[in-house]
Design a protein around this motif. Sequence first.
Motif, PDB file in Angstrom:
ATOM      1  N   LEU A 259      66.208 -32.171   6.510  1.00 25.71           N
ATOM      2  CA  LEU A 259      65.417 -31.425   7.483  1.00 25.71           C
ATOM      3  C   LEU A 259      65.827 -29.953   7.489  1.00 25.71           C
ATOM      4  O   LEU A 259      64.966 -29.062   7.469  1.00 25.71           O
ATOM      5  CB  LEU A 259      65.591 -32.035   8.879  1.00 25.71           C
ATOM      6  N   GLU A 260      67.126 -29.686   7.484  1.00 31.95           N
ATOM      7  CA  GLU A 260      67.603 -28.300   7.486  1.00 31.95           C
ATOM      8  C   GLU A 260      67.145 -27.561   6.236  1.00 31.95           C
ATOM      9  O   GLU A 260      66.789 -26.379   6.303  1.00 31.95           O
ATOM     10  CB  GLU A 260      69.128 -28.270   7.606  1.00 31.95           C
ATOM     11  N   TYR A 261      67.145 -28.241   5.097  1.00 33.70           N
ATOM     12  CA  TYR A 261      66.711 -27.622   3.847  1.00 33.70           C
ATOM     13  C   TYR A 261      65.275 -27.103   3.974  1.00 33.70           C
ATOM     14  O   TYR A 261      64.980 -25.980   3.584  1.00 33.70           O
ATOM     15  CB  TYR A 261      66.818 -28.635   2.697  1.00 33.70           C
ATOM     16  N   PHE A 262      64.381 -27.944   4.500  1.00 33.89           N
ATOM     17  CA  PHE A 262      62.984 -27.530   4.626  1.00 33.89           C
ATOM     18  C   PHE A 262      62.789 -26.508   5.740  1.00 33.89           C
ATOM     19  O   PHE A 262      61.953 -25.611   5.621  1.00 33.89           O
ATOM     20  CB  PHE A 262      62.082 -28.749   4.853  1.00 33.89           C
ATOM     21  N   GLN A 263      63.566 -26.599   6.809  1.00 31.67           N
ATOM     22  CA  GLN A 263      63.419 -25.658   7.915  1.00 31.67           C
ATOM     23  C   GLN A 263      63.980 -24.282   7.587  1.00 31.67           C
ATOM     24  O   GLN A 263      63.584 -23.291   8.198  1.00 31.67           O
ATOM     25  CB  GLN A 263      64.081 -26.215   9.182  1.00 31.67           C
ATOM     26  N   GLU A 264      64.899 -24.196   6.623  1.00 31.25           N
ATOM     27  CA  GLU A 264      65.467 -22.891   6.238  1.00 31.25           C
ATOM     28  C   GLU A 264      64.400 -21.935   5.723  1.00 31.25           C
ATOM     29  O   GLU A 264      64.548 -20.727   5.830  1.00 31.25           O
ATOM     30  CB  GLU A 264      66.549 -23.074   5.157  1.00 31.25           C
ATOM     31  N   GLY A 265      63.329 -22.466   5.194  1.00 35.37           N
ATOM     32  CA  GLY A 265      62.256 -21.628   4.671  1.00 35.37           C
ATOM     33  C   GLY A 265      61.363 -21.043   5.750  1.00 35.37           C
ATOM     34  O   GLY A 265      60.423 -20.319   5.447  1.00 35.37           O
ATOM     35  N   GLY A 266      61.639 -21.373   7.008  1.00 44.66           N
ATOM     36  CA  GLY A 266      60.853 -20.833   8.107  1.00 44.66           C
ATOM     37  C   GLY A 266      59.617 -21.658   8.402  1.00 44.66           C
ATOM     38  O   GLY A 266      59.518 -22.825   8.015  1.00 44.66           O
TER      39      GLY A 266
ATOM     40  N   GLY B  45      56.117 -23.491   8.442  1.00 45.59           N
ATOM     41  CA  GLY B  45      55.460 -24.184   7.347  1.00 45.59           C
ATOM     42  C   GLY B  45      56.318 -25.268   6.738  1.00 45.59           C
ATOM     43  O   GLY B  45      55.944 -25.865   5.718  1.00 45.59           O
ATOM     44  N   TRP B  46      57.466 -25.558   7.365  1.00 44.47           N
ATOM     45  CA  TRP B  46      58.374 -26.553   6.798  1.00 44.47           C
ATOM     46  C   TRP B  46      57.737 -27.939   6.753  1.00 44.47           C
ATOM     47  O   TRP B  46      58.013 -28.715   5.843  1.00 44.47           O
ATOM     48  CB  TRP B  46      59.710 -26.570   7.549  1.00 44.47           C
TER      49      TRP B  46
ATOM     50  N   ASP C 135      54.570 -28.583   6.208  1.00 46.06           N
ATOM     51  CA  ASP C 135      53.686 -28.587   5.038  1.00 46.06           C
ATOM     52  C   ASP C 135      54.490 -28.734   3.750  1.00 46.06           C
ATOM     53  O   ASP C 135      54.060 -29.405   2.814  1.00 46.06           O
ATOM     54  CB  ASP C 135      52.851 -27.308   4.987  1.00 46.06           C
ATOM     55  N   ARG C 136      55.657 -28.111   3.712  1.00 48.14           N
ATOM     56  CA  ARG C 136      56.503 -28.227   2.511  1.00 48.14           C
ATOM     57  C   ARG C 136      57.005 -29.662   2.334  1.00 48.14           C
ATOM     58  O   ARG C 136      57.068 -30.172   1.220  1.00 48.14           O
ATOM     59  CB  ARG C 136      57.670 -27.238   2.578  1.00 48.14           C
ATOM     60  N   ILE C 137      57.345 -30.328   3.454  1.00 44.74           N
ATOM     61  CA  ILE C 137      57.753 -31.729   3.362  1.00 44.74           C
ATOM     62  C   ILE C 137      56.575 -32.557   2.867  1.00 44.74           C
ATOM     63  O   ILE C 137      56.724 -33.427   2.003  1.00 44.74           O
ATOM     64  CB  ILE C 137      58.267 -32.260   4.718  1.00 44.74           C
ATOM     65  N   ASN C 138      55.376 -32.291   3.391  1.00 44.02           N
ATOM     66  CA  ASN C 138      54.181 -33.020   2.964  1.00 44.02           C
ATOM     67  C   ASN C 138      53.941 -32.822   1.468  1.00 44.02           C
ATOM     68  O   ASN C 138      53.642 -33.786   0.749  1.00 44.02           O
ATOM     69  CB  ASN C 138      52.974 -32.566   3.772  1.00 44.02           C
ATOM     70  N   ASP C 139      54.078 -31.586   1.000  1.00 42.70           N
ATOM     71  CA  ASP C 139      53.884 -31.306  -0.426  1.00 42.70           C
ATOM     72  C   ASP C 139      54.905 -32.057  -1.282  1.00 42.70           C
ATOM     73  O   ASP C 139      54.568 -32.613  -2.330  1.00 42.70           O
ATOM     74  CB  ASP C 139      53.973 -29.794  -0.698  1.00 42.70           C
ATOM     75  N   ALA C 140      56.156 -32.092  -0.812  1.00 42.73           N
ATOM     76  CA  ALA C 140      57.209 -32.795  -1.563  1.00 42.73           C
ATOM     77  C   ALA C 140      56.908 -34.306  -1.600  1.00 42.73           C
ATOM     78  O   ALA C 140      57.093 -34.961  -2.641  1.00 42.73           O
ATOM     79  CB  ALA C 140      58.575 -32.537  -0.936  1.00 42.73           C
ATOM     80  N   LEU C 141      56.419 -34.841  -0.495  1.00 41.64           N
ATOM     81  CA  LEU C 141      56.093 -36.271  -0.453  1.00 41.64           C
ATOM     82  C   LEU C 141      54.892 -36.582  -1.341  1.00 41.64           C
ATOM     83  O   LEU C 141      54.851 -37.622  -2.025  1.00 41.64           O
ATOM     84  CB  LEU C 141      55.817 -36.716   0.986  1.00 41.64           C
ATOM     85  N   ARG C 142      53.894 -35.699  -1.360  1.00 38.90           N
ATOM     86  CA  ARG C 142      52.727 -35.891  -2.234  1.00 38.90           C
ATOM     87  C   ARG C 142      53.171 -35.890  -3.702  1.00 38.90           C
ATOM     88  O   ARG C 142      52.722 -36.707  -4.506  1.00 38.90           O
ATOM     89  CB  ARG C 142      51.694 -34.801  -2.000  1.00 38.90           C
ATOM     90  N   LYS C 143      54.068 -34.972  -4.041  1.00 36.52           N
ATOM     91  CA  LYS C 143      54.548 -34.889  -5.419  1.00 36.52           C
ATOM     92  C   LYS C 143      55.323 -36.177  -5.777  1.00 36.52           C
ATOM     93  O   LYS C 143      55.117 -36.727  -6.861  1.00 36.52           O
ATOM     94  CB  LYS C 143      55.452 -33.665  -5.578  1.00 36.52           C
TER      95      LYS C 143
END
Length: 79
Positions: free
Chosen positions: A55-62, A64-65, A67-75
């Motif tokens: 969670l911290e890894y994705f939240q560090e990007g500010g 939209g975290w 959406d980034r988790i969703n993109d990683a799960l889709r991939k």
Amino acid sequence: MADQPRRPRTLSDARTEAEAAFKKTTTRVPEAPPKKAALPGVKELVSLRIDQDVLEYFQEGGPGWQDRINDALRKAAGK
């Protein structure tokens, strides 16, 4: 024509016939629940437990975290 003596109905026979008639009129065939139409771009709210470091890894990007988790799960799902 010879009249045949009537055999008196027993209570259990009448009850069995009544129960069968009742079941026949009240029993429904279960219907399958209607399928939800998948609309493109519609997201569903879910509760998900993930490790704190992930969670911290994705939240560090500010912002939209999520959406980034969703993109990683889709991939990961090959979508």
